[in-house]
Design an enzyme around this catalytic site. Sequence first.
Site, PDB file in Angstrom:
ATOM      1  N   TYR A 101       0.844  -1.203   0.000  1.00 39.79           N
ATOM      2  CA  TYR A 101       0.000   0.000   0.000  1.00 39.79           C
ATOM      3  C   TYR A 101       0.877   1.250   0.000  1.00 39.79           C
ATOM      4  O   TYR A 101       1.885   1.310   0.714  1.00 39.79           O
ATOM      5  CB  TYR A 101      -0.908   0.019   1.240  1.00 39.79           C
ATOM      6  N   GLU A 189      -3.680   7.420  -3.993  1.00 41.45           N
ATOM      7  CA  GLU A 189      -3.543   6.137  -3.311  1.00 41.45           C
ATOM      8  C   GLU A 189      -3.370   5.013  -4.321  1.00 41.45           C
ATOM      9  O   GLU A 189      -4.029   4.999  -5.364  1.00 41.45           O
ATOM     10  CB  GLU A 189      -4.799   5.886  -2.467  1.00 41.45           C
TER      11      GLU A 189
END
Length: 378
Positions: A101, A189
Amino acid sequence: MRLHEYQAKQIFSRHGIKTAKGEIAVSVDEVESIARKLGGKVVLKSQILVGGRGKAGGIMKAFSVEEAVEKAKELFGKIIKGHVVEKIYVEELVQIEREMYAGLTVDRAGKGVTAILSSVGGMDIEEIAVKHPEKIAKVTINPKWGLWDYQIRQLLINSQMPKDYWKEVNAILRTLYSILMHYEAELVEINPLVATPEGLIAADARLNIDDSALFRHRELETFRDYTEADQTERIAMEKGLNYVKLDGTIGVLANGAGMAMSTMDLIYLQGGKPANFLDIGGGASAEVVREAMNLILMDKNVKTVFINIFGGITRCDDVARGLIQALAEISVPIVVRLAGTNEEEGRRIMEEFAREKENVHIVETMEEGAKKAVELGR
């Protein structure tokens, strides 16, 4: 403005972040054509502006063109979290060795940008924080100085990122920060950021642009998806007005977001519930007010409308003349409060108008207006 995954990936790819090959489809035939072009093994991703698409059945793998066609038939028209699937991003299936991530978000409380990195991914960042708190790292970046080398090292070390990926992750973090600053985004993101035999790839992408900055990024206007918005909100956006649908019975028209919020607070305090609110901004011309009233009254739940205008640069008497034109043919109960520059003259004009229009009520304070609107809305 939140972009679809395929739109965010276009921007990420343009700035050097690797993404899998893919194209957007709006029909089963297009899915078949794209799947054939990509070799048959593909992922079908519904393009709706909600999170958790995978868990909700909005992302499907196919291992042949025929299977892609069948999955596309199942996916088109499917309702996921209240959104109808009308577009599918068809992307090549990549060999995933590891999921991670990486993201950056504006941190208003910290007056900076928070960069988050985790050596695990593929789930909500909140879930990662609960299940793998030792593998998630954060740093706060001062936009005045930018992202420093030592901050990236902190992220890599504290997230327990394997050293094999350090060089690529370093470059990706820098690119994400550059994208966030360039587009004045609220969030960038990649989740998951996947390790493949060809290197690190953004398997998903999210990019939320600050609406207030969109006027400086006209090239992004074509990315706005009006089909995702409520019909009235869509019309308001097209006219440059800020409209929000709620579930009460009182329509609220105000100039300025703060004024609109305060007006709704007072309505709640008086025991009522706003049906919607519309911020007409700093100007209040007759044409703008007329369009705003039409939008508010498109909601059949509206029983009364509270117009709360503060005349700053725009004078109250000019606003009053605009309101008279806008309200001439409206029959629902209207409560009007004018304050600010030339308010005495503005109120005189409105009171004269109200003597001929029984449905128009002039008040002096916000509290009085909210109380009156709630009474008339019962």
